[in-house]
Design an enzyme around this catalytic site. Sequence first.
Site, PDB file in Angstrom:
ATOM      1  N   ASN A   9      77.386  91.808  81.770  1.00  0.00           N
ATOM      2  CA  ASN A   9      77.300  90.365  81.552  1.00  0.00           C
ATOM      3  C   ASN A   9      78.102  89.695  82.661  1.00  0.00           C
ATOM      4  O   ASN A   9      79.328  89.714  82.640  1.00  0.00           O
ATOM      5  CB  ASN A   9      77.895  90.044  80.160  1.00  0.00           C
ATOM      6  CG  ASN A   9      77.972  88.551  79.889  1.00  0.00           C
ATOM      7  OD1 ASN A   9      77.405  87.752  80.621  1.00  0.00           O
ATOM      8  ND2 ASN A   9      78.683  88.197  78.827  1.00  0.00           N
ATOM      9  N   TRP A  10      77.379  89.118  83.631  1.00  0.00           N
ATOM     10  CA  TRP A  10      78.073  88.519  84.783  1.00  0.00           C
ATOM     11  C   TRP A  10      78.764  87.213  84.425  1.00  0.00           C
ATOM     12  O   TRP A  10      79.548  86.696  85.221  1.00  0.00           O
ATOM     13  CB  TRP A  10      77.076  88.246  85.909  1.00  0.00           C
ATOM     14  CG  TRP A  10      76.567  89.461  86.621  1.00  0.00           C
ATOM     15  CD1 TRP A  10      76.770  90.773  86.273  1.00  0.00           C
ATOM     16  CD2 TRP A  10      75.763  89.482  87.802  1.00  0.00           C
ATOM     17  NE1 TRP A  10      76.139  91.609  87.167  1.00  0.00           N
ATOM     18  CE2 TRP A  10      75.516  90.840  88.117  1.00  0.00           C
ATOM     19  CE3 TRP A  10      75.227  88.498  88.623  1.00  0.00           C
ATOM     20  CZ2 TRP A  10      74.753  91.222  89.226  1.00  0.00           C
ATOM     21  CZ3 TRP A  10      74.472  88.876  89.730  1.00  0.00           C
ATOM     22  CH2 TRP A  10      74.244  90.228  90.017  1.00  0.00           C
ATOM     23  N   LYS A  11      78.410  86.634  83.298  1.00  0.00           N
ATOM     24  CA  LYS A  11      78.939  85.312  82.927  1.00  0.00           C
ATOM     25  C   LYS A  11      78.670  84.329  84.083  1.00  0.00           C
ATOM     26  O   LYS A  11      77.630  84.419  84.714  1.00  0.00           O
ATOM     27  CB  LYS A  11      80.416  85.399  82.544  1.00  0.00           C
ATOM     28  CG  LYS A  11      80.652  86.489  81.484  1.00  0.00           C
ATOM     29  CD  LYS A  11      81.998  86.460  80.871  1.00  0.00           C
ATOM     30  CE  LYS A  11      82.110  87.588  79.842  1.00  0.00           C
ATOM     31  NZ  LYS A  11      83.361  87.553  79.109  1.00  0.00           N
ATOM     32  N   HIS A  91      77.280  85.035  72.095  1.00  0.00           N
ATOM     33  CA  HIS A  91      78.537  85.469  72.724  1.00  0.00           C
ATOM     34  C   HIS A  91      79.652  84.525  72.257  1.00  0.00           C
ATOM     35  O   HIS A  91      79.429  83.320  72.105  1.00  0.00           O
ATOM     36  CB  HIS A  91      78.401  85.441  74.246  1.00  0.00           C
ATOM     37  CG  HIS A  91      79.543  86.123  74.920  1.00  0.00           C
ATOM     38  ND1 HIS A  91      80.774  85.516  75.045  1.00  0.00           N
ATOM     39  CD2 HIS A  91      79.673  87.355  75.450  1.00  0.00           C
ATOM     40  CE1 HIS A  91      81.607  86.367  75.641  1.00  0.00           C
ATOM     41  NE2 HIS A  91      80.961  87.487  75.905  1.00  0.00           N
ATOM     42  N   GLU A  93      81.969  83.155  73.745  1.00  0.00           N
ATOM     43  CA  GLU A  93      82.202  82.005  74.631  1.00  0.00           C
ATOM     44  C   GLU A  93      81.178  80.904  74.361  1.00  0.00           C
ATOM     45  O   GLU A  93      81.503  79.720  74.440  1.00  0.00           O
ATOM     46  CB  GLU A  93      82.160  82.469  76.102  1.00  0.00           C
ATOM     47  CG  GLU A  93      83.400  83.300  76.433  1.00  0.00           C
ATOM     48  CD  GLU A  93      83.191  84.373  77.493  1.00  0.00           C
ATOM     49  OE1 GLU A  93      82.181  84.331  78.218  1.00  0.00           O
ATOM     50  OE2 GLU A  93      84.050  85.277  77.581  1.00  0.00           O
ATOM     51  N   GLU A 163      82.000  92.531  69.651  1.00  0.00           N
ATOM     52  CA  GLU A 163      82.975  92.150  70.667  1.00  0.00           C
ATOM     53  C   GLU A 163      84.131  91.403  70.008  1.00  0.00           C
ATOM     54  O   GLU A 163      84.045  90.179  69.813  1.00  0.00           O
ATOM     55  CB  GLU A 163      82.325  91.234  71.711  1.00  0.00           C
ATOM     56  CG  GLU A 163      81.146  91.839  72.438  1.00  0.00           C
ATOM     57  CD  GLU A 163      80.940  91.201  73.814  1.00  0.00           C
ATOM     58  OE1 GLU A 163      80.897  91.948  74.787  1.00  0.00           O
ATOM     59  OE2 GLU A 163      80.876  89.972  73.900  1.00  0.00           O
ATOM     60  N   GLY A 169      88.101  90.047  77.997  1.00  0.00           N
ATOM     61  CA  GLY A 169      88.752  89.551  79.201  1.00  0.00           C
ATOM     62  C   GLY A 169      90.270  89.594  79.145  1.00  0.00           C
ATOM     63  O   GLY A 169      90.947  89.032  79.992  1.00  0.00           O
ATOM     64  N   SER A 209      86.887  94.305  77.287  1.00  0.00           N
ATOM     65  CA  SER A 209      87.732  95.067  78.209  1.00  0.00           C
ATOM     66  C   SER A 209      87.315  96.532  78.360  1.00  0.00           C
ATOM     67  O   SER A 209      88.163  97.415  78.481  1.00  0.00           O
ATOM     68  CB  SER A 209      89.208  94.966  77.797  1.00  0.00           C
ATOM     69  OG  SER A 209      89.637  93.617  77.873  1.00  0.00           O
ATOM     70  N   GLY A 230      81.845  92.899  80.702  1.00  0.00           N
ATOM     71  CA  GLY A 230      82.034  91.641  81.423  1.00  0.00           C
ATOM     72  C   GLY A 230      82.655  91.908  82.784  1.00  0.00           C
ATOM     73  O   GLY A 230      81.978  92.303  83.731  1.00  0.00           O
ATOM     74  N   GLY A 231      83.963  91.735  82.882  1.00  0.00           N
ATOM     75  CA  GLY A 231      84.695  91.853  84.153  1.00  0.00           C
ATOM     76  C   GLY A 231      84.331  93.089  84.962  1.00  0.00           C
ATOM     77  O   GLY A 231      84.047  92.985  86.170  1.00  0.00           O
TER      78      GLY A 231
HETATM   79  P1  PGA Z   1      85.099  91.808  79.305  1.00  0.00           P
HETATM   80  O1  PGA Z   1      83.961  90.888  78.647  1.00  0.00           O
HETATM   81  O2  PGA Z   1      84.492  93.157  79.548  1.00  0.00           O
HETATM   82  O3  PGA Z   1      85.490  91.097  80.565  1.00  0.00           O
HETATM   83  O4  PGA Z   1      86.225  91.877  78.305  1.00  0.00           O
HETATM   84  C1  PGA Z   1      83.035  91.422  77.745  1.00  0.00           C
HETATM   85  C2  PGA Z   1      82.089  90.350  77.313  1.00  0.00           C
HETATM   86  O5  PGA Z   1      82.519  89.199  77.140  1.00  0.00           O
HETATM   87  O6  PGA Z   1      80.880  90.608  77.146  1.00  0.00           O
END
Ligand code: PGA
Length: 245
Positions: A9-11, A91, A93, A163, A169, A209, A230-231
């Site tokens: 997930n590049w966000k 998600h 966010e 999640e 993150g 993470s 994500g990251g």
């Molecule tokens: P993260 O994000 O791996 O940076 O913790 C995961 C996500 O939000 O899908």
Amino acid sequence: MRKRIVAGNWKMNLNVQEARMFFDQLFGLSESNIDVIVAPPFVYLSEFSKNIGSIKLAAQTCSEFNNGAYTGDVSAEMLKSLGVSFCIIGHSERRMYHKETEAILKNKVDKLYENGIVPIYCCGESLEEREGGKAFEKVKMQIEKAIFHLTPSLIKDIIIAYEPIWAIGTGVTATTQQAQEMHAYIRSLIDERYGSEVAQKVRILYGGSVKSSNSKELFAQTDIDGGLIGGASLNFEEFTKIIES
Ligand code: PGA
């Protein structure tokens, strides 16, 4: 046997040059026995959908409506017309910054299925809920309200991503025990509602993470079918190591 998934997930990251470079590297990945999915921002979907090799494309969200006067939104039908096969919804966010509720997410789930796109439905509790002993209750509510209206033949294809918000993150990963426990619980909810044949088909990803140093142990758990990353999905070497783990 459920096919494992590693989804990036590049966000809201990478400019177009960086995205192109990253995709060029991804195209070079050899065919693997797992599903590798990448969710870039909307603006890159069209370009990359023409040349995606063994990688599958996902969007990061979609509209709950078919079409019309919804400035800035993108419909499931548009995604389908680009050949997008998956779409992340719910998600944390999006829930937080765009006030997405279970009622809205239920509509999005329906729009995606109507267009043949597989939802990657995210759920997970906050730190406060975890510490207050409310994690299971919260996830149960999120699952029941947004996806339990589906028929068995539809829900068996859904992908659920657990999640925990406190792990996204932050560098803090849920322990493998905490993750496996919640994944087993989610599967038990599906089992109670739809029976074990359906429950055994649904793929449940862990997100929060995930990195190459913890992915192997997480993915080895009985009810963890891969990860939503994500990251670490923005670093080609890290992402490749996670795919290989
Ligand atoms: P993260 O994000 O791996 O940076 O913790 C995961 C996500 O939000 O899908």
